[in-house]
Design a protein around this motif. Structure first.
Motif, PDB file in Angstrom:
ATOM      1  N   UNK A  16     -18.095  -5.493  60.566  1.00 45.57           N
ATOM      2  CA  UNK A  16     -17.151  -4.417  60.252  1.00 45.57           C
ATOM      3  C   UNK A  16     -17.732  -3.402  59.275  1.00 45.57           C
ATOM      4  N   UNK A  17     -18.770  -3.806  58.541  1.00 46.23           N
ATOM      5  CA  UNK A  17     -19.433  -2.900  57.606  1.00 46.23           C
ATOM      6  C   UNK A  17     -20.597  -2.152  58.247  1.00 46.23           C
ATOM      7  N   UNK A  18     -20.789  -2.357  59.554  1.00 42.62           N
ATOM      8  CA  UNK A  18     -21.828  -1.654  60.322  1.00 42.62           C
ATOM      9  C   UNK A  18     -23.218  -1.802  59.690  1.00 42.62           C
ATOM     10  N   UNK A  19     -23.721  -3.031  59.547  1.00 45.96           N
ATOM     11  CA  UNK A  19     -25.023  -3.211  58.900  1.00 45.96           C
ATOM     12  C   UNK A  19     -26.220  -2.817  59.766  1.00 45.96           C
ATOM     13  N   UNK A  20     -26.016  -2.645  61.073  1.00 45.31           N
ATOM     14  CA  UNK A  20     -27.102  -2.202  61.933  1.00 45.31           C
ATOM     15  C   UNK A  20     -27.221  -0.686  61.891  1.00 45.31           C
ATOM     16  N   UNK A  47     -25.143 -15.653  68.637  1.00 48.07           N
ATOM     17  CA  UNK A  47     -26.091 -15.970  67.567  1.00 48.07           C
ATOM     18  C   UNK A  47     -26.630 -14.700  66.918  1.00 48.07           C
ATOM     19  N   UNK A  48     -26.714 -13.586  67.666  1.00 51.69           N
ATOM     20  CA  UNK A  48     -27.072 -12.301  67.046  1.00 51.69           C
ATOM     21  C   UNK A  48     -26.064 -11.957  65.959  1.00 51.69           C
ATOM     22  N   UNK A  49     -24.797 -12.165  66.271  1.00 49.67           N
ATOM     23  CA  UNK A  49     -23.731 -11.873  65.313  1.00 49.67           C
ATOM     24  C   UNK A  49     -23.841 -12.766  64.085  1.00 49.67           C
ATOM     25  N   UNK A  50     -24.125 -14.054  64.301  1.00 47.74           N
ATOM     26  CA  UNK A  50     -24.286 -14.970  63.166  1.00 47.74           C
ATOM     27  C   UNK A  50     -25.389 -14.483  62.226  1.00 47.74           C
ATOM     28  N   UNK A  51     -26.528 -14.071  62.816  1.00 50.89           N
ATOM     29  CA  UNK A  51     -27.639 -13.627  61.985  1.00 50.89           C
ATOM     30  C   UNK A  51     -27.296 -12.343  61.249  1.00 50.89           C
ATOM     31  N   UNK A  52     -26.722 -11.381  61.982  1.00 50.02           N
ATOM     32  CA  UNK A  52     -26.403 -10.086  61.388  1.00 50.02           C
ATOM     33  C   UNK A  52     -25.416 -10.233  60.229  1.00 50.02           C
ATOM     34  N   UNK A  53     -24.455 -11.140  60.379  1.00 49.44           N
ATOM     35  CA  UNK A  53     -23.435 -11.300  59.349  1.00 49.44           C
ATOM     36  C   UNK A  53     -23.860 -12.233  58.216  1.00 49.44           C
ATOM     37  N   UNK A  54     -25.065 -12.806  58.306  1.00 47.26           N
ATOM     38  CA  UNK A  54     -25.590 -13.586  57.195  1.00 47.26           C
ATOM     39  C   UNK A  54     -25.231 -15.056  57.198  1.00 47.26           C
ATOM     40  N   UNK A 313     -23.832  -1.561  78.243  1.00 49.98           N
ATOM     41  CA  UNK A 313     -23.562  -0.519  77.263  1.00 49.98           C
ATOM     42  C   UNK A 313     -24.895   0.066  76.793  1.00 49.98           C
ATOM     43  N   UNK A 314     -24.882   1.310  76.333  1.00 48.41           N
ATOM     44  CA  UNK A 314     -26.109   1.894  75.814  1.00 48.41           C
ATOM     45  C   UNK A 314     -26.518   1.204  74.516  1.00 48.41           C
ATOM     46  N   UNK A 315     -27.835   1.103  74.314  1.00 52.41           N
ATOM     47  CA  UNK A 315     -28.388   0.383  73.167  1.00 52.41           C
ATOM     48  C   UNK A 315     -27.841   0.901  71.839  1.00 52.41           C
ATOM     49  N   UNK A 316     -27.561   2.194  71.767  1.00 47.11           N
ATOM     50  CA  UNK A 316     -27.075   2.776  70.523  1.00 47.11           C
ATOM     51  C   UNK A 316     -25.691   2.271  70.135  1.00 47.11           C
ATOM     52  N   UNK A 317     -24.974   1.602  71.068  1.00 46.43           N
ATOM     53  CA  UNK A 317     -23.606   1.153  70.813  1.00 46.43           C
ATOM     54  C   UNK A 317     -23.546  -0.316  70.371  1.00 46.43           C
ATOM     55  N   UNK A 318     -24.628  -0.832  69.856  1.00 51.00           N
ATOM     56  CA  UNK A 318     -24.693  -2.259  69.515  1.00 51.00           C
ATOM     57  C   UNK A 318     -23.585  -2.697  68.567  1.00 51.00           C
ATOM     58  N   UNK A 319     -23.314  -1.931  67.539  1.00 50.81           N
ATOM     59  CA  UNK A 319     -22.285  -2.322  66.564  1.00 50.81           C
ATOM     60  C   UNK A 319     -20.919  -2.431  67.236  1.00 50.81           C
ATOM     61  N   UNK A 320     -20.590  -1.478  68.070  1.00 49.40           N
ATOM     62  CA  UNK A 320     -19.322  -1.509  68.796  1.00 49.40           C
ATOM     63  C   UNK A 320     -19.220  -2.746  69.688  1.00 49.40           C
ATOM     64  N   UNK A 321     -20.297  -3.057  70.374  1.00 51.37           N
ATOM     65  CA  UNK A 321     -20.292  -4.199  71.291  1.00 51.37           C
ATOM     66  C   UNK A 321     -20.194  -5.511  70.519  1.00 51.37           C
ATOM     67  N   UNK A 322     -20.921  -5.631  69.431  1.00 49.17           N
ATOM     68  CA  UNK A 322     -20.851  -6.833  68.604  1.00 49.17           C
ATOM     69  C   UNK A 322     -19.464  -7.015  67.999  1.00 49.17           C
ATOM     70  N   UNK A 323     -18.824  -5.926  67.674  1.00 49.70           N
ATOM     71  CA  UNK A 323     -17.451  -5.997  67.152  1.00 49.70           C
ATOM     72  C   UNK A 323     -16.511  -6.532  68.225  1.00 49.70           C
ATOM     73  N   UNK A 324     -16.697  -6.095  69.470  1.00 45.08           N
ATOM     74  CA  UNK A 324     -15.888  -6.611  70.576  1.00 45.08           C
ATOM     75  C   UNK A 324     -16.134  -8.092  70.788  1.00 45.08           C
TER      76      UNK A 324
END
Length: 343
Positions: A16-20, A47-54, A313-324
Motif C-alpha cells: 500500500x506504500x508503493x515500495x516498487x 512470494x514476490x509480495x512476501x519479499x516486497x513487504x519485508x 498487465x503491463x510491467x509498469x503496473x506491478x504495484x497495482x497488480x500486487x495490490x490486487x
C-alpha cells in the motif's frame, strides 16, 4: 551506460506504500556461463509480495538492495556470456525460481538440485524478471517450445513446476482420489497434473472464481472450504491431499479429508497441533522442482495436456497488480508483460 526500465525495490514496505519504483536503471551484461534475456513476461507470485513487504527480512531476503523481483520469467535470449553454447540469440527461453545451484554437492549430483544449500533464488538473491532485461544462468535456463505463447507460458515456471513436483511425489491413479487445498496459481496447475494421473480430483477453496476455474481445468468436484457441511461430506475420502494455503485451519481441514494411511504433500509451511500415529498417515514436503521436472512440464504444455489461466498487465503496473493479489481479487495468475518484445 546501457540502460533499461525495471521495477526496483529499495526497501521492503507494505504494498500500500508503493515500495516498487518503475525506473531507468543499468542494463546488465552476462558473465561467463550466463545469458541475457529480453523479458517478454514475468508471473506475479505471492512470494514476490512476501519479499516486497519485508516478511522474509529475518531470513536474509531480499539479499541485495535495490533488487528487481520476479521469478517466473519468459523472453528471448539477447546476449550470450563466454562459454554458453546451448543457446543462440533469439531463442525463446524461460527461468524458474531456481536461478543457480552449486552443481557439486550431493543434491546437485543426484538430480535434486532444488535442495542445494547454496542455491540462489531468482528475484530474491539476484535480480529477477520485473524488468526489460535480466541475467540468467545458462545451466538453469530452459528452451520454450515454439508452439507456446511466452506470456501464457510464464506461470509454467513457478506454479507449473511447483505443482508438478508436488503431484510427482504421489503414487496415485485411476480409482484414487486427490484433494487440492489452496486454489491460487499453483493449485490450479496441481488440479491438472493430478487429473492427468487418472485420479478423481476434488478442489477445495474459498473463492467462487477459483472454484470455477478448477472445474474448467478438470476437477471432478469442488468444495467451498467455508462450508462445514460440504467439508464433512468429503471427510476421510482422499487417498492424497496437497496443500498450497499456508494457514493452520487449512491444514486441519486437509487432514480431516485425508484417509487413514493417506499422504499429505505440503507446498507451504504448516503447523501441527498433533499428529496421531494410529492413522499411519504420511507428510511429504515439496519445494520448487528439479530441472528434469521443469522439462517435463514444458513437454506437457507443448502437447496441450496442461494450460495456464492468466490475466496480463503491463510491467509498469506491478504495484497495482500486487495490490490486487493482496486483496484476493485475481481470478488466477497475473502476468506482467513488456509489450512489443520480439526475437
Amino acid at each position: 551506460m546501457t540502460s533499461m526500465f525495471a521495477q526496483e525495490l529499495d526497501q521492503p514496505a507494505p504494498i500500500a506504500q508503493a515500495p516498487l519504483t518503475w525506473r531507468e536503471t543499468a542494463r546488465p551484461a552476462p558473465a561467463a556461463g550466463q545469458l541475457e534475456i529480453h523479458v517478454v513476461a514475468c508471473g506475479v507470485c505471492r512470494s514476490n509480495l512476501h519479499m516486497i513487504e519485508g516478511d522474509w527480512v529475518d531470513g536474509g531476503v531480499p539479499a541485495i538492495s535495490p533488487i528487481i523481483p520476479g521469478h517466473e520469467v519468459t523472453g528471448y535470449v539477447s546476449a550470450l556470456g563466454e562459454g554458453v553454447t546451448d543457446f543462440q540469440v533469439g531463442d525463446p527461453v524461460g527461468v524458474q525460481p531456481l536461478w543457480s545451484s552449486c552443481e557439486t554437492c550431493e543434491f546437485c549430483t543426484s538430480g535434486r538440485e532444488n535442495l542445494c544449500h547454496d542455491r540462489k533464488i531468482t528475484g530474491e538473491h539476484v535480480n529477477g524478471g520485473y524488468a526489460e532485461y535480466m541475467i540468467a544462468t545458462a545451466a538453469h535456463t530452459y528452451p520454450v517450445p515454439a508452439s507456446l505463447d511466452l506470456v501464457e507460458s510464464a506461470p509454467l515456471f513457478c506454479p507449473g513446476i511447483t505443482a508438478f513436483a508436488a503431484v510427482d511425489k504421489l503414487t496415485v491413479g485411476p480409482g484414487d482420489t486427490v484433494a487440492i487445498f489452496g486454489l491460487g496459481g499453483v493449485g490450479h496447475m496441481a488440479v491438472q497434473f493430478a487429473a492427468l494421473t487418472g485420479a478423481r480430483v476434488i478442489a477445495v477453496g474459498r473463492t467462487p472464481e477459483h472454484l470455477e476455474v478448477a472445474r474448467e481445468l478438470g476437477a471432478a468436484d469442488t468444495v467451498d472450504s467455508r462450508d462445514p457441511e460440504a467439508l464433512a461430506a468429503i471427510a476421510d475420502s482422499a487417498d492424497a491431499v496437497i496443500t498450497f494455503a499456508p494457514a493452520d485451519v487449512v491444514t486441519e481441514q486437509a487432514f480431516g479429508v485425508l484417509k487413514w494411511g493417506g499422504t499429505l504433500v505440503n507446498g507451504v509451511p504448516l503447523t501441527l497441533a498433533e499428529f496421531p500415529f494410529n492413522k499411519a498417515q504420511t507428510i511429504q514436503a515439496s519445494v520448487i522442482g528439479t530441472r528434469e521436472q521443469m522439462r517435463e512440464v514444458l513437454e506437457l504444455a507443448a502437447a496441450g495436456k496442461i494450460r495456464t489461466v492468466v490475466d496480463s498487465f503491463e510491467m509498469a503496473r506491478a504495484t497495482e497488480v500486487l495490490s490486487s493479489l493482496a486483496d484476493g481479487a485475481l481470478r488466477s495468475r497475473a502476468v506482467l508483460a513488456n509489450p512489443g518484445v520480439t526475437a
